[in-house]
Design an enzyme around this catalytic site. Structure first.
Site, PDB file in Angstrom:
ATOM      1  N   LYS A   1     -55.860 -36.892  70.612  1.00 18.17           N
ATOM      2  CA  LYS A   1     -56.947 -36.847  69.628  1.00 18.17           C
ATOM      3  C   LYS A   1     -56.590 -37.546  68.326  1.00 18.17           C
ATOM      4  O   LYS A   1     -57.457 -38.137  67.688  1.00 18.17           O
ATOM      5  CB  LYS A   1     -57.425 -35.413  69.382  1.00 18.17           C
ATOM      6  CG  LYS A   1     -56.465 -34.552  68.588  1.00 18.17           C
ATOM      7  CD  LYS A   1     -56.998 -33.141  68.426  1.00 18.17           C
ATOM      8  CE  LYS A   1     -55.908 -32.206  67.945  1.00 18.17           C
ATOM      9  NZ  LYS A   1     -55.230 -32.590  66.700  1.00 18.17           N
TER      10      LYS A   1
ATOM     11  N   ARG B   1     -59.813 -25.062  63.121  1.00 16.28           N
ATOM     12  CA  ARG B   1     -58.975 -24.722  64.265  1.00 16.28           C
ATOM     13  C   ARG B   1     -59.151 -23.281  64.698  1.00 16.28           C
ATOM     14  O   ARG B   1     -58.516 -22.845  65.647  1.00 16.28           O
ATOM     15  CB  ARG B   1     -57.527 -24.911  63.847  1.00 16.28           C
ATOM     16  CG  ARG B   1     -56.679 -25.767  64.765  1.00 16.28           C
ATOM     17  CD  ARG B   1     -55.350 -25.889  64.066  1.00 16.28           C
ATOM     18  NE  ARG B   1     -54.323 -26.493  64.837  1.00 16.28           N
ATOM     19  CZ  ARG B   1     -53.997 -27.783  64.782  1.00 16.28           C
ATOM     20  NH1 ARG B   1     -54.679 -28.614  64.049  1.00 16.28           N
ATOM     21  NH2 ARG B   1     -52.966 -28.206  65.460  1.00 16.28           N
TER      22      ARG B   1
ATOM     23  N   ARG C   1     -43.732 -37.500  73.725  1.00 13.40           N
ATOM     24  CA  ARG C   1     -43.812 -37.751  72.283  1.00 13.40           C
ATOM     25  C   ARG C   1     -42.559 -37.192  71.578  1.00 13.40           C
ATOM     26  O   ARG C   1     -42.057 -37.797  70.636  1.00 13.40           O
ATOM     27  CB  ARG C   1     -45.072 -37.096  71.705  1.00 13.40           C
ATOM     28  CG  ARG C   1     -45.284 -37.430  70.251  1.00 13.40           C
ATOM     29  CD  ARG C   1     -46.633 -36.939  69.766  1.00 13.40           C
ATOM     30  NE  ARG C   1     -46.641 -35.511  69.507  1.00 13.40           N
ATOM     31  CZ  ARG C   1     -47.728 -34.819  69.176  1.00 13.40           C
ATOM     32  NH1 ARG C   1     -48.898 -35.412  69.097  1.00 13.40           N
ATOM     33  NH2 ARG C   1     -47.649 -33.526  68.935  1.00 13.40           N
TER      34      ARG C   1
ATOM     35  N   ARG D   1     -40.596 -35.280  66.611  1.00 10.71           N
ATOM     36  CA  ARG D   1     -41.272 -34.320  65.735  1.00 10.71           C
ATOM     37  C   ARG D   1     -40.645 -32.942  65.885  1.00 10.71           C
ATOM     38  O   ARG D   1     -40.417 -32.466  66.994  1.00 10.71           O
ATOM     39  CB  ARG D   1     -42.759 -34.242  66.120  1.00 10.71           C
ATOM     40  CG  ARG D   1     -43.642 -35.027  65.186  1.00 10.71           C
ATOM     41  CD  ARG D   1     -45.074 -35.021  65.638  1.00 10.71           C
ATOM     42  NE  ARG D   1     -45.690 -33.695  65.609  1.00 10.71           N
ATOM     43  CZ  ARG D   1     -47.001 -33.500  65.662  1.00 10.71           C
ATOM     44  NH1 ARG D   1     -47.813 -34.523  65.730  1.00 10.71           N
ATOM     45  NH2 ARG D   1     -47.487 -32.282  65.649  1.00 10.71           N
TER      46      ARG D   1
ATOM     47  N   ARG E   1     -48.198 -23.519  70.397  1.00 12.28           N
ATOM     48  CA  ARG E   1     -49.361 -24.277  69.918  1.00 12.28           C
ATOM     49  C   ARG E   1     -50.445 -24.368  70.992  1.00 12.28           C
ATOM     50  O   ARG E   1     -51.625 -24.253  70.694  1.00 12.28           O
ATOM     51  CB  ARG E   1     -48.916 -25.674  69.465  1.00 12.28           C
ATOM     52  CG  ARG E   1     -48.291 -25.623  68.064  1.00 12.28           C
ATOM     53  CD  ARG E   1     -47.231 -26.687  67.853  1.00 12.28           C
ATOM     54  NE  ARG E   1     -47.737 -28.016  67.968  1.00 12.28           N
ATOM     55  CZ  ARG E   1     -47.046 -29.042  68.496  1.00 12.28           C
ATOM     56  NH1 ARG E   1     -45.829 -28.849  68.978  1.00 12.28           N
ATOM     57  NH2 ARG E   1     -47.571 -30.228  68.546  1.00 12.28           N
TER      58      ARG E   1
HETATM   59  P1  AMP Z   1     -51.536 -31.171  64.444  1.00 11.32           P
HETATM   60  O1  AMP Z   1     -50.914 -32.469  64.112  1.00 11.32           O
HETATM   61  O2  AMP Z   1     -53.043 -31.179  64.260  1.00 11.32           O
HETATM   62  O3  AMP Z   1     -51.147 -30.658  65.795  1.00 11.32           O
HETATM   63  O4  AMP Z   1     -50.989 -30.112  63.369  1.00 11.32           O
HETATM   64  C1  AMP Z   1     -49.607 -29.841  63.249  1.00 11.32           C
HETATM   65  C2  AMP Z   1     -49.410 -28.483  62.614  1.00 11.32           C
HETATM   66  O5  AMP Z   1     -50.009 -28.437  61.308  1.00 11.32           O
HETATM   67  C3  AMP Z   1     -50.055 -27.315  63.370  1.00 11.32           C
HETATM   68  O6  AMP Z   1     -49.272 -26.843  64.440  1.00 11.32           O
HETATM   69  C4  AMP Z   1     -50.190 -26.287  62.250  1.00 11.32           C
HETATM   70  O7  AMP Z   1     -48.944 -25.685  61.951  1.00 11.32           O
HETATM   71  C5  AMP Z   1     -50.574 -27.150  61.062  1.00 11.32           C
HETATM   72  N1  AMP Z   1     -52.039 -27.303  60.978  1.00 11.32           N
HETATM   73  C6  AMP Z   1     -52.757 -28.449  61.152  1.00 11.32           C
HETATM   74  N2  AMP Z   1     -54.071 -28.223  61.017  1.00 11.32           N
HETATM   75  C7  AMP Z   1     -54.207 -26.900  60.747  1.00 11.32           C
HETATM   76  C8  AMP Z   1     -55.320 -26.053  60.523  1.00 11.32           C
HETATM   77  N3  AMP Z   1     -56.583 -26.514  60.568  1.00 11.32           N
HETATM   78  N4  AMP Z   1     -55.063 -24.744  60.266  1.00 11.32           N
HETATM   79  C9  AMP Z   1     -53.821 -24.267  60.226  1.00 11.32           C
HETATM   80  N5  AMP Z   1     -52.722 -24.999  60.456  1.00 11.32           N
HETATM   81  C10 AMP Z   1     -52.901 -26.315  60.711  1.00 11.32           C
END
Ligand code: AMP
Length: 195
Positions: A16, A91, A130, A136, A147
Site C-alpha cells: 500500500k 487504523r 523487506r 526496518r 502488526r
Molecule cells: P506503517 O508504515 O503504516 O506500517 O506504520 C508503521 C508503524 O507506525 C505502525 O506499526 C505503528 O506503530 C505506527 N503507526 C502508523 N500509523 C499509525 C496510526 N494511524 N495509528 C497508530 N500508530 C500508527
C-alpha cells in the site's frame, strides 16, 4: 469531477505504501503516510521520534491523540486542499471517528477507499523480504505477527464503516506493481476520480 480524497487500506506487506505514492503522483495530490512521518521523526531524533520509537519497534499503535494531531495538521496545509491520499490512517474505529469529525467540519468527506487485498501468507513473505532489504526495526518476526494481528482485529473493521457508505473499492493486490496500479486507477476512474 470528484475530488480525490482517498484512503488506501491493506495489511502490512500489501504494497500500500508503494501504490499509495504512485496514485498520489498520478493524481498530483500529497500522500500522507503516518508511518513515514513517524519513521522520519525517529530517524531525525526529534521529540516525537523519541516518544514513539519503542512503540513502533514493538509493532504497537501510537496513541490516537498523537496520531490524529499529526494528520489534522498535515491535511490543513494548502497542498491538501484539492485532495490527498491517506496511507496508514485511520487504523481503528476511534481514528475513523476523529477523521470524520475533522473532514465533516471542512465539508470534505473521503471520496474513495482502496482496499488492497493480499492473503496473509503473501504479506508475511513480502515483509520478510523487506526486512532483509531495508532493515526496518519493526520488520522482525514478533513485531510482524503483532502488526498483522492488530490489522485483523482493529483495522479491518474500519472497512465495514466505509463499505456502508459505498466508497470502498476492493482491489486484488496480488500481481506486479503495474498490474495492481492499473486495477486501482481503473476503479478510481469508475468513480470519476482521474488526473
Ligand atoms: P506503517 O508504515 O503504516 O506500517 O506504520 C508503521 C508503524 O507506525 C505502525 O506499526 C505503528 O506503530 C505506527 N503507526 C502508523 N500509523 C499509525 C496510526 N494511524 N495509528 C497508530 N500508530 C500508527
Amino acid at each position: 469531477m470528484t475530488y480525490p480524497r482517498l484512503l488506501i487500506v491493506g495489511p502490512q506487506g500489501s504494497g500500500k505504501g508503494t501504490q499509495g505514492e504512485r496514485i498520489a503522483e498520478a493524481l498530483r495530490i500529497p500522500a500522507v503516510s503516518t508511518g513515514d512521518v513517524f519513521r522520519a521523526n525517529v530517524k531525525d531524533g526529534t521529540e516525537l521520534g523519541l516518544q514513539v520509537k519503542a512503540i513502533i519497534d514493538a509493532g504497537d499503535l501510537v496513541p490516537d491523540e498523537l496520531t490524529g494531531a499529526i494528520v489534522r495538521d498535515r491535511l490543513a496545509q494548502d497542498d491538501a486542499a484539492g485532495g490527498f491520499l491517506l496511507d496508514g490512517y485511520p487504523r481503528n474505529l476511534a481514528q475513523v471517528a476523529d477523521l470524520d469529525g475533522f473532514l465533516d467540519e471542512r465539508d470534505q468527506p473521503l471520496t474513495a477507499v482502496i482496499e488492497l487485498a493480499v492473503p496473509r501468507e503473501e504479506s508475511i513473505q513480502r515483509l520478510s523480504r523487506r526486512a532483509a532489504e531495508q532493515g526496518r526495526a519493526d520488520d522482525n518476526e514478533e513485531s510482524i505477527a503483532k502488526r498483522l494481528s492488530i490489522y485483523e482485529s482493529e483495522t479491518a473493521p474500519i472497512l465495514d464503516v466505509y463499505r456502508e457508505r459505498g466508497i470502498v473499492d476492493a482491489v486484488d493486490g496480488v500481481g506486479s506493481l503495474d498490474e495492481v496500479f492499473e486495477r486501482i486507477i481503473t476503479a478510481l476512474a469508475a468513480r470519476g476520480i482521474t488526473a
